[in-house]
Write a protein that holds these residues in place. Structure first.
Motif, mmCIF file in Angstrom:
data_model
loop_
_atom_site.group_PDB
_atom_site.id
_atom_site.type_symbol
_atom_site.label_atom_id
_atom_site.label_comp_id
_atom_site.label_asym_id
_atom_site.label_seq_id
_atom_site.Cartn_x
_atom_site.Cartn_y
_atom_site.Cartn_z
ATOM 1 N N GLU A 176 40.283 48.727 48.055
ATOM 2 C CA GLU A 176 41.360 48.494 47.119
ATOM 3 C C GLU A 176 41.086 47.199 45.979
ATOM 4 N N LEU A 177 40.525 46.316 46.730
ATOM 5 C CA LEU A 177 39.863 45.098 45.761
ATOM 6 C C LEU A 177 38.946 45.490 44.762
ATOM 7 N N GLN A 178 37.984 46.420 44.941
ATOM 8 C CA GLN A 178 37.086 47.161 44.115
ATOM 9 C C GLN A 178 37.690 47.804 43.148
ATOM 10 N N ASP A 179 38.715 48.484 43.581
ATOM 11 C CA ASP A 179 39.561 49.448 42.401
ATOM 12 C C ASP A 179 40.284 48.570 41.499
ATOM 13 N N LEU A 180 40.893 47.287 41.956
ATOM 14 C CA LEU A 180 41.637 46.459 41.340
ATOM 15 C C LEU A 180 40.703 45.593 40.278
ATOM 16 N N VAL A 181 39.510 45.309 40.835
ATOM 17 C CA VAL A 181 38.459 44.801 39.831
ATOM 18 C C VAL A 181 38.145 45.655 38.791
ATOM 19 N N ASP A 182 37.904 46.820 39.066
ATOM 20 C CA ASP A 182 37.614 47.999 37.978
ATOM 21 C C ASP A 182 38.606 48.062 37.033
ATOM 22 N N GLN A 183 39.840 47.889 37.596
ATOM 23 C CA GLN A 183 40.981 47.956 36.654
ATOM 24 C C GLN A 183 41.353 46.661 35.542
ATOM 25 N N GLY A 184 40.822 45.697 36.119
ATOM 26 C CA GLY A 184 40.651 44.531 35.323
ATOM 27 C C GLY A 184 41.848 43.782 35.822
ATOM 28 N N ARG A 185 42.422 44.109 36.784
ATOM 29 C CA ARG A 185 43.597 43.102 37.379
ATOM 30 C C ARG A 185 43.206 41.986 38.490
ATOM 31 N N VAL A 186 42.159 42.101 38.927
ATOM 32 C CA VAL A 186 41.613 41.159 40.041
ATOM 33 C C VAL A 186 40.166 40.773 39.333
ATOM 34 N N ARG A 187 39.811 39.501 39.350
ATOM 35 C CA ARG A 187 38.398 39.041 39.159
ATOM 36 C C ARG A 187 37.802 38.656 40.596
ATOM 37 N N ARG A 188 36.738 39.067 40.530
ATOM 38 C CA ARG A 188 35.533 38.645 41.624
ATOM 39 C C ARG A 188 34.928 37.617 41.357
ATOM 40 N N VAL A 189 34.944 36.454 42.148
ATOM 41 C CA VAL A 189 34.047 35.104 41.591
ATOM 42 C C VAL A 189 33.071 35.060 43.026
ATOM 43 N N GLU A 190 31.960 34.215 42.855
ATOM 44 C CA GLU A 190 31.040 34.024 43.614
ATOM 45 C C GLU A 190 31.229 32.724 44.216
ATOM 46 N N ALA A 191 31.122 32.310 45.453
ATOM 47 C CA ALA A 191 31.000 31.079 45.806
ATOM 48 C C ALA A 191 30.347 30.819 47.147
#
Length: 190
Positions: free
Chosen positions: A59-74
């Motif tokens: 679901e998170l990958q789908d939301l990232v693909d839709q531009g609704r969620v951002r993935r950040v590296e930490a």
């Protein structure tokens, strides 16, 4: 969801069961992500949403693909956070789609009136000033509770007022864009 949880009676366990029974895992994941104030891991989101790790990750990958969620590296980990600009525009769009201009104006007037009443009642200009009054040693526990509640409502009202003002400012533009989309759709099907 907040309204549902606050309105329920029964044990906390019943509330948890209701959360998992009334929403799909993907809905729970989206709900958790939309309320994040800081980036969180898949594990954390999965735990909060009471969803399987694999479902949460998908679901998170789908939301990232839709531009609704951002993935950040930490620290060599992927963390996720909502795209707050996207959420803001969604809220404004929903206000425009679900309300007439007059309804938005009426709500804006009602919010302003309620804030003015609080300003008069507590002899303050802002919720921050009201919050400072909580330190007054002459207040009873009931007065403190009442003021805390008013502060929470006041803050919500200010956020709602801000969103409604944006919706009113963009109302014509959104309506025009919607009409253009309808016209294009009509021409495509003709």
């Amino acid at each position: 969801m907040v309204t549902e949880v606050n309105g329920m009676s029964g044990s906390p366990r019943e509330d948890v069961q209701s959360w998992t029974e009334t929403m799909s895992a993907r809905e729970r994941i989206r709900s958790v992500v939309e309320t994040l104030r800081e980036p969180r891991s898949v594990n954390w989101i999965s735990e909060q949403a009471e969803a399987a790790w694999s479902t949460t990750n998908e679901e998170l990958q789908d939301l990232v693909d839709q531009g609704r969620v951002r993935r950040v590296e930490a620290d060599d980990r992927n963390l996720y956070q909502p795209d707050h600009a996207e959420l803001l525009f969604d809220e404004i769009r929903t206000l425009i789609e679900e309300n007439t201009r007059e309804e938005l104006r009426d709500e804006l007037a009602a919010i302003t009136e309620e804030i003015e009443d609080w300003q008069t009642t507590y002899d303050v200009e802002t919720w921050e000033e009201l919050e400072q009054s909580l330190a007054d040693s002459d207040l009873s526990s009931d007065d403190l509770r009442e003021r805390r509640d008013v502060i929470a409502f006041w803050r919500e009202n200010e956020e709602d007022r801000r969103l409604i003002k944006h919706a009113l400012e963009l109302y014509s533009d959104v309506q025009t864009a919607r009409e253009r989309m309808s016209d294009v759709s009509d021409h495509a099907t003709s």
